[in-house]
Design a protein around this motif. Structure first.
Motif, short mmCIF file in Angstrom:
data_model
loop_
_atom_site.label_atom_id
_atom_site.label_comp_id
_atom_site.label_asym_id
_atom_site.label_seq_id
_atom_site.Cartn_x
_atom_site.Cartn_y
_atom_site.Cartn_z
N ASP A 3 4.03 28.45 38.51
CA ASP A 3 3.93 29.79 37.95
C ASP A 3 4.55 30.84 38.84
O ASP A 3 4.66 32.00 38.44
N THR A 4 4.89 30.49 40.05
CA THR A 4 5.54 31.42 40.96
C THR A 4 6.76 30.76 41.58
O THR A 4 6.89 29.54 41.62
N GLN A 12 8.21 34.27 32.54
CA GLN A 12 9.33 33.78 31.75
C GLN A 12 10.19 34.96 31.30
O GLN A 12 9.68 36.02 30.94
N ALA A 13 11.49 34.78 31.31
CA ALA A 13 12.40 35.85 30.89
C ALA A 13 12.44 35.95 29.37
O ALA A 13 12.25 34.96 28.66
N GLY A 14 12.70 37.16 28.89
CA GLY A 14 12.85 37.41 27.46
C GLY A 14 14.24 37.95 27.16
O GLY A 14 15.06 38.16 28.07
N PRO A 15 14.53 38.23 25.90
CA PRO A 15 15.85 38.74 25.52
C PRO A 15 16.22 40.03 26.22
O PRO A 15 17.40 40.26 26.52
N ASP A 16 15.25 40.89 26.50
CA ASP A 16 15.55 42.17 27.14
C ASP A 16 15.92 42.03 28.61
O ASP A 16 16.33 43.01 29.25
N PRO A 24 18.36 35.05 31.83
CA PRO A 24 17.80 34.21 32.89
C PRO A 24 16.64 33.37 32.37
O PRO A 24 16.15 33.57 31.24
N ARG A 25 16.19 32.44 33.21
CA ARG A 25 15.02 31.64 32.83
C ARG A 25 13.72 32.31 33.29
O ARG A 25 12.71 32.24 32.61
N TRP A 26 13.77 32.93 34.47
CA TRP A 26 12.57 33.56 35.02
C TRP A 26 12.88 34.95 35.54
O TRP A 26 14.02 35.28 35.92
N VAL A 27 11.86 35.79 35.57
CA VAL A 27 11.91 37.10 36.21
C VAL A 27 10.88 37.09 37.34
O VAL A 27 9.71 36.77 37.11
N VAL A 28 11.33 37.42 38.55
CA VAL A 28 10.46 37.42 39.73
C VAL A 28 10.30 38.85 40.22
O VAL A 28 11.28 39.60 40.26
#
Length: 393
Positions: A3-4, A12-16, A24-28
């Motif tokens: 999860d990190t 998890q990344a979204g369309p925005d 991207p796949r993930w936003v950190v």
């Protein structure tokens, strides 16, 4: 994947969250320099590509990344760490918005003398990473690169490096501030920045006039009224050109009157025109750089593009902007023609934003081999914003 990433908050990344169309796949979301370093170390171990992001106002600028696994969102790094008002110096985290920073500094009668487009949302880190375009008062005060006196960055392997003010660890042989400004996140992550400030001027006046001769604008560079900025606006190729010149400091009203006399017309106001220092549309955005003496030739060359034009003839910097993109081949042909004419006048053409891959954004760049060597030195694994800079760097 846990999860990190690197023990740092991850979602998890979204369309925005897409970067120039690449999702991207993930936003950190790191909250410290050390957390940025932990994320980059973890990404290096897994060969994950990282794109740093600030306010998102310019994520569609520059070419799309070749790959983007992790969007490093700097929104949580939003503190002004130190404001040494007596020394006219401020140190801020990269996620601080330029609007918030201006509010803090104004409380002490000071300012960071940058007229940043989208200032309410644009961040310190994003402003440096994109390298501009500089606002109107760059004529007097310089660009973000000129006002930067210290920087903290995190390199792709997680190394924390600092240069300039408050040096702790440096990278031998490199001026990190100059190197990272305008690098579009391809060398590492800007985490903190230290800037030189100026006192807020006691007065400001703008002289606004219709302009029939571009030479009048360029001639104001040597005016005894000492303008801080001279800008022009042409909303359409067949529209008249509006000139706006700013004077700041003591006796601003009297100096503005002198400037109006030199122009031969105009209105003196206490507020800028609504287009001053703004980018009104950037679906397509083209930057022109040229010798100020070539202003008339550049204006003629820009006319057939059909785009709005705004910028500083005294600095030799203009922007062409459009809210709509023409067909890809048509835009590519227009940029090629424009580049040929502007280069013939001693200038350069750089496409900051365009939704098409086949548009030549840069033209010929003589320093490209050096840029590629620097990229190899800092990011041999090509994990930092790969392909977003000139020549696919």
């Amino acid at each position: 994947m846990s999860d990190t990433i690197g023990g740092v908050t991850t979602r998890q990344a979204g369309p925005d969250d897409a970067v120039a169309g690449v999702r991207p796949r993930w936003v950190v979301l790191p909250e410290s320099v050390e957390e940025i370093a932990a994320v980059l170390r973890a990404c290096a171990e897994r060969d994950l590509a990282v794109v740093p992001a600030g306010g998102g106002t310019k994520l569609h600028w520059a070419p799309p990344p070749e790959r983007c696994d992790v969007l490093l969102d700097m929104c949580c790094m939003n503190e002004v760490l130190e404001h040494a008002a007596g020394d006219l110096v401020v140190r801020a985290q990269a996620g601080v918005t330029m609007g918030a920073l201006a509010g803090v500094l104004a409380g002490e009668g000071q300012e960071l003398a940058l007229d940043v487009p989208f200032a309410e949302d644009a961040t310190v880190g994003g402003t440096l990473a994109t390298g501009g375009p500089a606002g109107p008062r760059a004529f007097r005060y310089g660009t973000a690169r000129d006002l930067l006196i210290g920087i903290t960055v995190v390199l792709p392997d997680g190394t924390i490096a600092r240069s300039g003010g408050k040096v702790v660890k440096n990278v031998a042989g490199y001026d990190l501030g100059k190197l990272f400004t305008g690098s579009y996140g391809t060398l590492g992550v800007i985490a903190e920045a230290t800037f030189r400030l100026h006192p807020l001027p006691p007065g400001r006046r703008w002289v606004v006039a219709r302009l029939d001769d571009p030479a009048k604008a360029t001639g104001l560079a040597a005016s005894q009224a000492e303008p801080s900025a001279v800008e022009i606006d042409r909303p359409a190729p067949d529209a008249p050109i509006t000139l706006a010149a700013l004077v700041e400091g003591t006796a601003a009203a009297g100096r503005a009157a002198t400037l109006r006399d030199e122009i031969g017309a105009g209105e003196i106001t206490e507020e800028p025109p609504p287009w001053w220092g703004r980018i009104l549309a950037d679906e397509v955005l083209v930057e022109l750089r040229f010798p100020p003496a070539a202003t008339a030739a550049v204006l003629d060359a820009a006319g057939p593009t059909g785009m709005a034009l705004r910028g500083s003839p005294v600095r030799g910097r203009l922007l062409l902007e459009s809210a709509q993109a023409t067909e890809e081949g048509e835009l590519a042909a227009a940029v090629t023609r424009l580049r040929a004419e502007v280069e013939a006048a001693g200038g350069r053409v750089h496409v900051l934003a365009a939704p098409y891959a086949k548009v030549d954004r840069w033209g010929q760049v003589g320093s490209l081999p050096l840029m590629r060597r620097v990229k190899e030195r800092f990011d041999p694994g090509r994990r930092m914003s790969p392909g977003r800079y000139v020549g696919g760097v």
